[in-house]
Design a protein around this motif. Sequence first.
Motif: not given
Lengths: 280, 278
Positions: A44-56
């Motif tokens: 999703s757009w969020a997947f491409l534009t968000q930082p890596i959280l909780d080790m991924g």
Amino acid sequence: MSRISPKITEKIAKLFLWSAAIFTIGALIFVISFVLAGGLKHISWAFLTQPILDMGREGGILPAIVGTIFMVFVAIGIAAPLGVASAIYLAEYTREGKVTQAIRFGINCLAGVPSIIFGLFGFILFVVMLGFGWSILSGGLSLSAMILPTVIRTAEEALRAVPASYRDVAASLGATRWQVVTRSVLPYALPGILTGVILGIGRSIEETAVVIFTAGSAVQMPTSLFDSSRTMAVHFYILAREGISNDMAYATAAVLIITILVINVSAYTMMHRLTKGRRA
Amino acid sequence: MDRFISKLLFLAACSSTAILALIALFIFKEGLPIMAKTGIGHFILGKEWAPLSGQFGIYAFIIGSLWVTIGALIFGVPLGVSCAVFLAEFAPPKWVGVLKPAIELLAGIPSVVYGFLGVMWLAPIIREHLGGPGLSILAASIVLAIMILPTIVSVSIDAIQAVPKSYKEGSLALGATAWQSTWRVILPAAKSGILAGVILGMGRAVGETMAVIMISGNATTIPHSPLDSVRTLTANIAIEMGYAVGDHRQALFATGVVLFFFIMILNTVALKFARRKF
């Protein structure tokens, strides 16, 4: 005693060859669709534009995308000029002989060196001895060594495909050799050279073993060349290997595969246009 | 000015050889001391790999690399050479334009993706139908076979296309069928080129790391069946590199030295075959 007639042998052989080809293409289609089927729905757009959280487990892959782009820039920024210069020397500045044989042997052997060896080399030279640490710089430098042979070979092929008349006409007008190369030969060979560069970019993006030992696997957004960063391939490897999140792994693999597809198709069409233009 | 540029270009051209030399230098410098300390024979033929107690024998990993490589060749060579023969001799020309780049695309797919596919799809199938842990020599061989296909296919196609047209025409004129001409005339003539492709593919299989780590199971014991887990030379380096220090890290570089030797021998042999003409 009856031998199988040549006609039947012919049929069987052809059947076998067809099935081999179909199986191979089937494998390709299977690999791509397996990954896309598992991954597309999680992109999703969020997947491409968000930082890596909780080790991924959560968030997106933006730092991995940025890390990949930075590292590719470093790798190609070094390998492209060096590789094209090598190719120009081999194709335009020398005759075949003992020296070129030695140079070609070096290029061919370098092309065969396994990526893990580049990883070890980059680790000991760039990370430890030169003190760059696990960083985008170390990763990019190691990658540049790995993709150099690809760039050289494609560029040389492109240069050799330039008709001799291009050189003769320029030379007859009084151009020096360097002028002949830069004004007459290089423009004609440019699409072929770019193909090699694009293939080098592709190789860098798909590589894991080299990068993981030279650039580390930091999840933060890289802000300088001396920052550690993971590439998309490394991120995917860690997600899959440590069983962090299969959904995220699939999604990352899908992004990776789509990127590679776009890169290969554009390299191919560029090569195709080149050969077409030559025929006309 | 022109002579200065010429010198500069020459230096650039030497860079590949220089990098190769640097790689050899650094890997050897890091790896040789521990080899000398353990004894080369003991290091290569030692069956015990226990870094914590200072036991560094990589025999099991050499055997592991051999098994998966031979396995990859068993699956990959018939398939790859058949594809090459098909594309060079029998395929409709329109197909070749699509199939060749498609096969080359197989080389572009990241090796971690192949490994992932092996874990998610292939290993469970092997585990259910053939037994064993699933992550095995067999799984690694099948995945490696697909990974080395592009190398074998493209080098073999070049070799087949390099056979002079007159060979085939002569054979056809004598009344041989297309397949007879291919089998009896073209393939023997292209033999050394095809062999070069196979050996280059072998080099790729020996050197492949990430896919193999994921699907070979990484057992440090000597395998007895294709269904056993196994660890290769490359996997040994990659798995332990993350936390190894001191002698242990040196032993991993020494593993790299052995790998480097294997690859250089394979490359040299392949180049010899590739250069042979009719």
